[in-house]
Write a protein that holds these residues in place. Structure first.
Motif, PDB file in Angstrom:
ATOM      1  N   TYR A  13      58.940 -40.786 -37.852  1.00 37.43           N
ATOM      2  CA  TYR A  13      59.893 -40.194 -38.801  1.00 37.43           C
ATOM      3  C   TYR A  13      59.284 -38.987 -39.518  1.00 37.43           C
ATOM      4  N   PRO A  14      58.902 -37.966 -38.780  1.00 38.70           N
ATOM      5  CA  PRO A  14      58.347 -36.787 -39.448  1.00 38.70           C
ATOM      6  C   PRO A  14      59.440 -36.102 -40.263  1.00 38.70           C
ATOM      7  N   ALA A  15      59.090 -35.663 -41.466  1.00 42.14           N
ATOM      8  CA  ALA A  15      60.116 -35.031 -42.304  1.00 42.14           C
ATOM      9  C   ALA A  15      59.466 -34.258 -43.435  1.00 42.14           C
ATOM     10  N   GLY A  16      60.090 -33.162 -43.798  1.00 36.42           N
ATOM     11  CA  GLY A  16      59.638 -32.388 -44.940  1.00 36.42           C
ATOM     12  C   GLY A  16      58.719 -31.248 -44.541  1.00 36.42           C
ATOM     13  N   ARG A  17      58.670 -30.254 -45.403  1.00 35.43           N
ATOM     14  CA  ARG A  17      57.816 -29.093 -45.128  1.00 35.43           C
ATOM     15  C   ARG A  17      56.410 -29.303 -45.693  1.00 35.43           C
ATOM     16  N   PHE A  18      56.343 -29.579 -46.989  1.00 35.37           N
ATOM     17  CA  PHE A  18      55.036 -29.669 -47.652  1.00 35.37           C
ATOM     18  C   PHE A  18      54.637 -31.118 -47.903  1.00 35.37           C
ATOM     19  N   ASP A  21      56.600 -33.257 -50.085  1.00 31.18           N
ATOM     20  CA  ASP A  21      57.897 -33.748 -49.593  1.00 31.18           C
ATOM     21  C   ASP A  21      57.782 -35.119 -48.940  1.00 31.18           C
ATOM     22  N   VAL A  51      60.277 -39.474 -31.436  1.00 31.18           N
ATOM     23  CA  VAL A  51      60.534 -39.523 -32.882  1.00 31.18           C
ATOM     24  C   VAL A  51      62.037 -39.491 -33.125  1.00 31.18           C
ATOM     25  N   ARG A  52      62.418 -39.760 -34.367  1.00 30.33           N
ATOM     26  CA  ARG A  52      63.851 -39.825 -34.674  1.00 30.33           C
ATOM     27  C   ARG A  52      64.491 -38.444 -34.634  1.00 30.33           C
ATOM     28  N   GLY A  53      63.697 -37.427 -34.883  1.00 22.24           N
ATOM     29  CA  GLY A  53      64.212 -36.062 -34.859  1.00 22.24           C
ATOM     30  C   GLY A  53      63.308 -35.156 -35.665  1.00 22.24           C
ATOM     31  N   TYR A  54      63.518 -33.847 -35.546  1.00 21.57           N
ATOM     32  CA  TYR A  54      62.713 -32.883 -36.285  1.00 21.57           C
ATOM     33  C   TYR A  54      63.621 -31.947 -37.070  1.00 21.57           C
ATOM     34  N   GLY A  55      63.231 -31.688 -38.296  1.00 19.97           N
ATOM     35  CA  GLY A  55      63.884 -30.631 -39.048  1.00 19.97           C
ATOM     36  C   GLY A  55      63.147 -29.330 -38.793  1.00 19.97           C
ATOM     37  N   SER A  56      63.865 -28.222 -38.908  1.00 22.96           N
ATOM     38  CA  SER A  56      63.241 -26.928 -38.648  1.00 22.96           C
ATOM     39  C   SER A  56      62.136 -26.623 -39.661  1.00 22.96           C
ATOM     40  N   SER A  57      62.303 -27.087 -40.912  1.00 23.63           N
ATOM     41  CA  SER A  57      61.277 -26.788 -41.920  1.00 23.63           C
ATOM     42  C   SER A  57      59.951 -27.463 -41.549  1.00 23.63           C
TER      43      SER A  57
ATOM     44  N   PHE B  70      67.619 -37.530 -43.791  1.00 24.02           N
ATOM     45  CA  PHE B  70      67.169 -38.307 -42.625  1.00 24.02           C
ATOM     46  C   PHE B  70      68.309 -38.490 -41.634  1.00 24.02           C
ATOM     47  N   ILE B  73      69.000 -35.274 -39.672  1.00 20.80           N
ATOM     48  CA  ILE B  73      68.010 -35.030 -38.613  1.00 20.80           C
ATOM     49  C   ILE B  73      68.296 -35.923 -37.402  1.00 20.80           C
ATOM     50  N   SER B  77      69.552 -34.709 -33.633  1.00 16.77           N
ATOM     51  CA  SER B  77      68.781 -35.114 -32.463  1.00 16.77           C
ATOM     52  C   SER B  77      69.690 -35.809 -31.440  1.00 16.77           C
ATOM     53  N   ARG B 102      70.472 -25.941 -35.742  1.00 15.12           N
ATOM     54  CA  ARG B 102      69.483 -26.795 -36.434  1.00 15.12           C
ATOM     55  C   ARG B 102      68.810 -26.014 -37.566  1.00 15.12           C
ATOM     56  N   THR B 106      68.569 -27.111 -41.387  1.00 14.27           N
ATOM     57  CA  THR B 106      67.330 -27.800 -41.801  1.00 14.27           C
ATOM     58  C   THR B 106      66.131 -26.909 -42.102  1.00 14.27           C
ATOM     59  N   LEU B 107      66.306 -25.587 -42.044  1.00 13.33           N
ATOM     60  CA  LEU B 107      65.125 -24.745 -42.317  1.00 13.33           C
ATOM     61  C   LEU B 107      64.957 -24.464 -43.807  1.00 13.33           C
ATOM     62  N   PHE B 110      66.093 -27.648 -47.464  1.00 14.39           N
ATOM     63  CA  PHE B 110      66.270 -28.960 -46.834  1.00 14.39           C
ATOM     64  C   PHE B 110      65.243 -29.984 -47.324  1.00 14.39           C
ATOM     65  N   ASP B 111      64.289 -29.550 -48.138  1.00 17.19           N
ATOM     66  CA  ASP B 111      63.232 -30.454 -48.582  1.00 17.19           C
ATOM     67  C   ASP B 111      63.263 -30.620 -50.099  1.00 17.19           C
ATOM     68  N   ALA B 112      62.753 -31.765 -50.543  1.00 20.68           N
ATOM     69  CA  ALA B 112      62.780 -32.057 -51.986  1.00 20.68           C
ATOM     70  C   ALA B 112      62.102 -30.939 -52.781  1.00 20.68           C
ATOM     71  N   SER B 113      61.032 -30.376 -52.209  1.00 19.02           N
ATOM     72  CA  SER B 113      60.253 -29.381 -52.959  1.00 19.02           C
ATOM     73  C   SER B 113      61.001 -28.064 -53.169  1.00 19.02           C
TER      74      SER B 113
END
Lengths: 109, 158
Positions: A13-18, A21, A51-57, B70, B73, B77, B102, B106-107, B110-113
């Protein structure tokens, strides 16, 4: 040739940029796996499936982030054999690598 | 002489019957395949529609929704895997649209930060809507290439 299987060695479950996150962010993956592999001289297979999927970030930070750290796209292309049943993921990753290089040359980072 | 003509006529009739049966079988098979493919495309288009709705809801919500991120994503997929299974897919042509779609969702933001609530007129939402429409259009175009509206109503692809 060594292999990094994201699903089994990092997370399904990879997720988030930093890192802030979450524990399985693009930054965390880059630091833990990609940077050491990029510093080496041996080619590495990076297996994205399972994996479940990837976000572009996530993808941008993990792979584009390598270029912002100073690694050259040509060097990465020589070292990394990125594999996935979903060919769009591989194309997107190399696009981020090239874009990061272009941004770097234009002084955008 | 009469018998030879009769034999020849019988043979020609037999050949015509076999050819007719073959043509009917091929066209009937193609029609069934077309129906199956249309159903699978409709399923993909429904997923695409849900992804668009969820993406807009995600980016316009007051706070970061990790469950929805989640789910988005996973949905994207699943959508791509479904499209890859369609025999009409020219994956190379489709990839550019899949990536743009995508990326639109999601770019950024899309993230909490980095998340902040977007207004309904934000350019990112326009990009999500246009990339969704473009992907849908490409899927339909590939369907028309695979199943044209004129005889024999299908095209053999590699």
């Amino acid at each position: 040739m060594s292999t990094i299987k994201v699903a089994t060695t990092f997370s399904r479950y990879p997720a988030g940029r930093f890192s802030q996150d979450g524990p399985f962010s693009g930054e965390a993956f880059r630091r833990k796996f990609l940077e050491p592999a990029a510093r080496g001289e041996k080619p590495v297979i990076i297996e994205l499936d399972g994996v479940r999927g990837y976000g572009s970030s996530f993808l941008e930070e993990a792979f584009g982030g390598l270029v912002r750290l100073g690694f050259k796209p040509a060097q990465l292309r020589n070292l990394f054999d990125i594999r996935s049943e979903r060919s769009s993921l591989v194309a997107e990753i190399w696009d981020y690598v090239d874009r990061a290089q272009t941004a770097d040359e234009a002084g955008d980072v | 002489m009469k018998r030879a003509m009769s034999d020849t006529l019988g043979l020609v009739t037999l050949v015509l019957v076999v050819l007719g049966w073959g043509a009917t079988h091929v066209l009937s098979e193609a029609r069934e395949r077309r129906k199956d493919d249309r159903k699978r495309i409709d399923t993909s288009l429904e997923l695409l529609d849900k992804a668009q709705t969820d993406a807009v809801n995600f980016h316009t919500s007051a706070s970061f929704d990790s469950a929805l991120s989640f789910s988005l994503i996973a949905r994207l997929s699943k959508l791509e895997r479904g499209l890859a299974r369609l025999p009409l897919s020219n994956q190379d042509a489709l990839n550019a649209y899949i990536i743009r779609h995508r990326r639109a969702i999601t770019l950024e933001n899309f993230d909490a930060s980095s998340f902040k609530q977007l207004s309904p007129t934000d350019i990112l939402l326009s990009d999500i809507n246009s990339s969704t429409a473009d992907l849908e259009n490409e899927i339909e175009q590939q369907y028309v290439i695979r199943y044209p509206s004129k005889f024999p109503y299908f095209r053999l692809l590699k």
